[in-house]
Design an enzyme around this catalytic site. Sequence first.
Site, mmCIF file in Angstrom:
data_model
loop_
_atom_site.group_PDB
_atom_site.id
_atom_site.type_symbol
_atom_site.label_atom_id
_atom_site.label_comp_id
_atom_site.label_asym_id
_atom_site.label_seq_id
_atom_site.Cartn_x
_atom_site.Cartn_y
_atom_site.Cartn_z
ATOM 1 N N ASP A 94 0.791 -1.241 0.000
ATOM 2 C CA ASP A 94 0.000 0.000 0.000
ATOM 3 C C ASP A 94 0.822 1.290 0.000
ATOM 4 O O ASP A 94 0.471 2.263 0.679
ATOM 5 C CB ASP A 94 -0.963 0.011 1.192
ATOM 6 C CG ASP A 94 -1.836 -1.230 1.271
ATOM 7 O OD1 ASP A 94 -1.895 -1.979 0.278
ATOM 8 O OD2 ASP A 94 -2.444 -1.456 2.324
ATOM 9 N N LYS B 63 -7.294 -3.769 -3.010
ATOM 10 C CA LYS B 63 -7.934 -4.506 -1.919
ATOM 11 C C LYS B 63 -8.710 -3.546 -1.027
ATOM 12 O O LYS B 63 -8.476 -2.331 -1.037
ATOM 13 C CB LYS B 63 -6.894 -5.266 -1.087
ATOM 14 C CG LYS B 63 -5.888 -4.389 -0.344
ATOM 15 C CD LYS B 63 -4.870 -5.259 0.396
ATOM 16 C CE LYS B 63 -3.821 -4.427 1.122
ATOM 17 N NZ LYS B 63 -4.327 -3.673 2.262
ATOM 18 N N CYS C 254 -2.152 -2.447 8.125
ATOM 19 C CA CYS C 254 -2.015 -3.397 7.020
ATOM 20 C C CYS C 254 -0.763 -4.253 7.120
ATOM 21 O O CYS C 254 -0.798 -5.460 6.835
ATOM 22 C CB CYS C 254 -2.052 -2.657 5.688
ATOM 23 S SG CYS C 254 -3.635 -1.838 5.374
#
Length: 207
Positions: free
Chosen positions: A21, A82, A114
């Site tokens: 990310d 996601k 995450c």
Amino acid sequence: MSLTRKIAKIAPQSSALFVCDIQERFKGVIWQFPSVITVANKMLKVSKHLDIPIVVTEQYPKAFGPTVQELDISDSALTMSKTKFSMFLPEVETVLKKNNTKSVILVGIESHVCVLQTALDLLENNYDVHVLADGVSSQNHSEIGIALQRMRSAGATITTSESVMFQLVSDSKHEKFKGISALVKEYMEAGKVNQILQKVGGGNASN
């Protein structure tokens, strides 16, 4: 009764790099985000040099944008969006199984969300996890050390990008050592001024 401690060694042929990310909208929000990008860039080059599969995720890119343009992810085995915080998705698991992956090198954000949940899911599914302490961060820098400790307590190896680079080749006679050595030199100065590493280096990182 003694407990046998697991020694999580790492080798190119059984490893994967996870880039978690590292997206455009987080610029200016994540603490020391440029250092995260630099470490991720270094590890992408290492992975390409050693033929290590690369898995990239983007958390809800409609809101947070794509992976930052500074990172060349064109050679990734999988790049996917996601909504789940963990990277451990069915499509990702398929890539890991296809490549007989045993160890995952993890870099990205946020440390306590995450990255943490990805590490815990991987550990639960019997993968060795190597979290790069110099390449993970959060909006609130105080979260980082706590997250690293949580991952370490769960069984992850908390290490650094340079340490992993040398572990992956393991011998100066390795056929690709010169390339890795060149990358170490290329990023040496960036490592010296990496404030994430300076912050966690006082006891939260161990090779």
